[in-house]
Design a protein around this motif. Structure first.
Motif, PDB file in Angstrom:
ATOM      1  N   ALA A 153       1.578   5.631  -3.183  1.00 28.06           N
ATOM      2  CA  ALA A 153       2.006   4.874  -2.110  1.00 28.06           C
ATOM      3  C   ALA A 153       1.042   3.699  -2.125  1.00 28.06           C
ATOM      4  O   ALA A 153       1.539   2.353  -1.537  1.00 28.06           O
ATOM      5  CB  ALA A 153       1.714   5.588  -0.837  1.00 28.06           C
ATOM      6  N   SER A 154      -0.251   3.930  -2.544  1.00 26.93           N
ATOM      7  CA  SER A 154      -1.034   2.588  -2.337  1.00 26.93           C
ATOM      8  C   SER A 154      -0.526   1.612  -3.595  1.00 26.93           C
ATOM      9  O   SER A 154      -0.550   0.507  -3.222  1.00 26.93           O
ATOM     10  CB  SER A 154      -2.602   3.156  -2.945  1.00 26.93           C
ATOM     11  OG  SER A 154      -3.338   2.111  -2.817  1.00 26.93           O
ATOM     12  N   LYS A 155      -0.248   2.017  -4.571  1.00 23.11           N
ATOM     13  CA  LYS A 155       0.467   0.977  -5.684  1.00 23.11           C
ATOM     14  C   LYS A 155       1.652   0.432  -5.283  1.00 23.11           C
ATOM     15  O   LYS A 155       1.763  -0.844  -5.269  1.00 23.11           O
ATOM     16  CB  LYS A 155       0.711   1.902  -6.923  1.00 23.11           C
ATOM     17  CG  LYS A 155      -0.619   2.191  -7.797  1.00 23.11           C
ATOM     18  CD  LYS A 155      -0.189   3.055  -8.974  1.00 23.11           C
ATOM     19  CE  LYS A 155      -1.577   3.277  -9.831  1.00 23.11           C
ATOM     20  NZ  LYS A 155      -1.014   3.970 -11.218  1.00 23.11           N
ATOM     21  N   ALA A 156       2.400   1.178  -4.466  1.00 21.24           N
ATOM     22  CA  ALA A 156       3.655   0.886  -4.004  1.00 21.24           C
ATOM     23  C   ALA A 156       3.440  -0.269  -2.824  1.00 21.24           C
ATOM     24  O   ALA A 156       3.872  -1.377  -2.584  1.00 21.24           O
ATOM     25  CB  ALA A 156       4.684   1.786  -3.263  1.00 21.24           C
ATOM     26  N   ARG A 157       2.506  -0.106  -2.169  1.00 21.56           N
ATOM     27  CA  ARG A 157       2.015  -1.129  -1.036  1.00 21.56           C
ATOM     28  C   ARG A 157       1.462  -2.347  -1.403  1.00 21.56           C
ATOM     29  O   ARG A 157       1.769  -3.325  -1.325  1.00 21.56           O
ATOM     30  CB  ARG A 157       0.726  -0.299   0.076  1.00 21.56           C
ATOM     31  CG  ARG A 157       1.372   0.070   1.270  1.00 21.56           C
ATOM     32  CD  ARG A 157       0.232   0.488   2.188  1.00 21.56           C
ATOM     33  NE  ARG A 157       0.380   1.844   2.327  1.00 21.56           N
ATOM     34  CZ  ARG A 157      -0.274   2.853   1.781  1.00 21.56           C
ATOM     35  NH1 ARG A 157      -1.396   2.471   0.889  1.00 21.56           N
ATOM     36  NH2 ARG A 157      -0.394   4.034   2.146  1.00 21.56           N
ATOM     37  N   GLN A 158       0.650  -2.122  -2.573  1.00 21.04           N
ATOM     38  CA  GLN A 158       0.120  -3.452  -3.289  1.00 21.04           C
ATOM     39  C   GLN A 158       1.095  -4.057  -3.943  1.00 21.04           C
ATOM     40  O   GLN A 158       1.357  -5.333  -3.706  1.00 21.04           O
ATOM     41  CB  GLN A 158      -1.007  -3.086  -4.364  1.00 21.04           C
ATOM     42  CG  GLN A 158      -2.177  -2.405  -3.956  1.00 21.04           C
ATOM     43  CD  GLN A 158      -3.012  -1.624  -4.987  1.00 21.04           C
ATOM     44  OE1 GLN A 158      -2.630  -1.914  -6.128  1.00 21.04           O
ATOM     45  NE2 GLN A 158      -4.331  -1.310  -4.733  1.00 21.04           N
ATOM     46  N   GLU A 159       2.355  -3.520  -4.606  1.00 24.21           N
ATOM     47  CA  GLU A 159       3.440  -4.436  -5.108  1.00 24.21           C
ATOM     48  C   GLU A 159       4.382  -4.940  -3.919  1.00 24.21           C
ATOM     49  O   GLU A 159       4.493  -6.036  -4.200  1.00 24.21           O
ATOM     50  CB  GLU A 159       4.198  -3.116  -5.942  1.00 24.21           C
ATOM     51  CG  GLU A 159       5.433  -3.742  -6.515  1.00 24.21           C
ATOM     52  CD  GLU A 159       5.123  -4.933  -7.633  1.00 24.21           C
ATOM     53  OE1 GLU A 159       6.001  -5.524  -8.121  1.00 24.21           O
ATOM     54  OE2 GLU A 159       3.767  -4.690  -8.122  1.00 24.21           O
ATOM     55  N   TYR A 160       4.469  -4.336  -2.774  1.00 22.02           N
ATOM     56  CA  TYR A 160       5.157  -4.712  -1.731  1.00 22.02           C
ATOM     57  C   TYR A 160       4.431  -5.939  -1.252  1.00 22.02           C
ATOM     58  O   TYR A 160       5.004  -7.009  -0.968  1.00 22.02           O
ATOM     59  CB  TYR A 160       5.221  -3.584  -0.476  1.00 22.02           C
ATOM     60  CG  TYR A 160       5.734  -3.971   0.695  1.00 22.02           C
ATOM     61  CD1 TYR A 160       7.387  -4.311   0.816  1.00 22.02           C
ATOM     62  CD2 TYR A 160       5.159  -4.580   1.696  1.00 22.02           C
ATOM     63  CE1 TYR A 160       7.958  -4.759   1.952  1.00 22.02           C
ATOM     64  CE2 TYR A 160       5.719  -5.230   2.890  1.00 22.02           C
ATOM     65  CZ  TYR A 160       7.040  -5.130   3.071  1.00 22.02           C
ATOM     66  OH  TYR A 160       7.817  -5.624   4.089  1.00 22.02           O
ATOM     67  N   ASP A 161       3.202  -6.078  -0.927  1.00 16.58           N
ATOM     68  CA  ASP A 161       2.095  -6.909  -0.331  1.00 16.58           C
ATOM     69  C   ASP A 161       2.217  -8.226  -1.387  1.00 16.58           C
ATOM     70  O   ASP A 161       2.583  -9.390  -1.081  1.00 16.58           O
ATOM     71  CB  ASP A 161       0.952  -6.472  -0.033  1.00 16.58           C
ATOM     72  CG  ASP A 161       0.876  -5.599   1.101  1.00 16.58           C
ATOM     73  OD1 ASP A 161       1.544  -5.566   1.679  1.00 16.58           O
ATOM     74  OD2 ASP A 161      -0.353  -5.050   0.899  1.00 16.58           O
ATOM     75  N   ARG A 162       2.414  -7.908  -2.671  1.00 15.74           N
ATOM     76  CA  ARG A 162       2.352  -9.091  -3.672  1.00 15.74           C
ATOM     77  C   ARG A 162       3.781  -9.802  -3.575  1.00 15.74           C
ATOM     78  O   ARG A 162       3.774 -10.859  -3.652  1.00 15.74           O
ATOM     79  CB  ARG A 162       1.747  -8.569  -5.193  1.00 15.74           C
ATOM     80  CG  ARG A 162       1.622  -9.499  -6.244  1.00 15.74           C
ATOM     81  CD  ARG A 162       1.451  -8.813  -7.466  1.00 15.74           C
ATOM     82  NE  ARG A 162       2.518  -7.816  -7.996  1.00 15.74           N
ATOM     83  CZ  ARG A 162       3.719  -8.192  -8.729  1.00 15.74           C
ATOM     84  NH1 ARG A 162       3.827  -9.434  -8.762  1.00 15.74           N
ATOM     85  NH2 ARG A 162       4.350  -7.186  -9.115  1.00 15.74           N
ATOM     86  N   LEU A 163       4.613  -8.683  -3.573  1.00 14.13           N
ATOM     87  CA  LEU A 163       6.178  -9.265  -3.628  1.00 14.13           C
ATOM     88  C   LEU A 163       6.243 -10.138  -2.432  1.00 14.13           C
ATOM     89  O   LEU A 163       6.775 -11.127  -2.416  1.00 14.13           O
ATOM     90  CB  LEU A 163       7.367  -8.258  -3.923  1.00 14.13           C
ATOM     91  CG  LEU A 163       7.211  -7.527  -5.325  1.00 14.13           C
ATOM     92  CD1 LEU A 163       8.110  -6.825  -5.330  1.00 14.13           C
ATOM     93  CD2 LEU A 163       7.717  -8.838  -6.219  1.00 14.13           C
ATOM     94  N   ALA A 164       6.012  -9.663  -1.151  1.00 10.10           N
ATOM     95  CA  ALA A 164       6.142 -10.264   0.070  1.00 10.10           C
ATOM     96  C   ALA A 164       5.224 -11.768   0.268  1.00 10.10           C
ATOM     97  O   ALA A 164       5.809 -12.660   0.596  1.00 10.10           O
ATOM     98  CB  ALA A 164       5.553  -9.317   1.233  1.00 10.10           C
ATOM     99  N   ALA A 165       4.286 -11.814  -0.252  1.00 10.18           N
ATOM    100  CA  ALA A 165       3.395 -12.761  -0.622  1.00 10.18           C
ATOM    101  C   ALA A 165       3.960 -14.019  -1.234  1.00 10.18           C
ATOM    102  O   ALA A 165       4.234 -15.097  -1.088  1.00 10.18           O
ATOM    103  CB  ALA A 165       1.957 -12.763  -0.852  1.00 10.18           C
TER     104      ALA A 165
END
Length: 163
Positions: free
Chosen positions: A132-144
């Protein structure tokens, strides 16, 4: 000769009476506990069985083998030969000790099993947290990246409309 035969018969009758008394006492002690929790060794004594046959210890293990009748069914059980010499209170204590020892054994096994289940769930939860932490980081990176691209496109569109 006849006197010895009579003594032998009387002793056998007395032995069966003693064994029946032991079986009856065990049955009465076990009646106080839920039947499904009675240890396997003592289950044949549930339901006030009648002693149909007894065999003395043969292998030196000190256990008397009994054939118990309950209605039309017969089951075998073994009891320590020392139980014949015990007072009722001692026999009651011995049966209860076997019962509670088995309950403690079952409780320990269940505790070990639950400990393993908890440990497995903890490992799975830790793994899910990492994912979940990795998915959140990926989500935040893609959203940015999308926000930057949208901002760049917006500036480009303003510059084209002004110019």
């Amino acid at each position: 000769m006849k006197h010895k035969t009579t003594e032998g018969v009387d002793a056998t009758i007395q032995l069966y009476a003693d064994l029946q008394e032991v079986a009856g006492l065990i049955s009465r002690v076990l009646a106080k506990f839920p039947a499904e929790t009675v240890p396997q060794m003592l289950r044949p004594f549930l339901g006030s069985p009648r002693v149909a046959f007894a065999r003395p210890p043969m292998t030196g293990d000190g256990k008397i083998t009994l054939r118990l009748e309950r209605g039309l069914s017969q089951v075998q059980a073994q009891i320590p030969d020392t139980w014949l010499m015990m007072h009722q209170s001692e026999l009651t204590a011995a049966v209860r000790e076997i019962y509670w020892g088995e309950q403690e054994h079952r409780a320990r096994n269940e505790l070990i099993r639950l400990g393993k289940v908890i440990a497995e769930h903890s490992r799975e939860a830790q793994c899910h947290r990492r994912k979940a932490s990795k998915a959140r980081q990926e989500y935040d990176r893609l959203a940015a990246r999308i926000r930057k691209r949208a901002a760049r496109n917006s500036r480009t569109a303003k510059a084209d409309s002004v110019g």
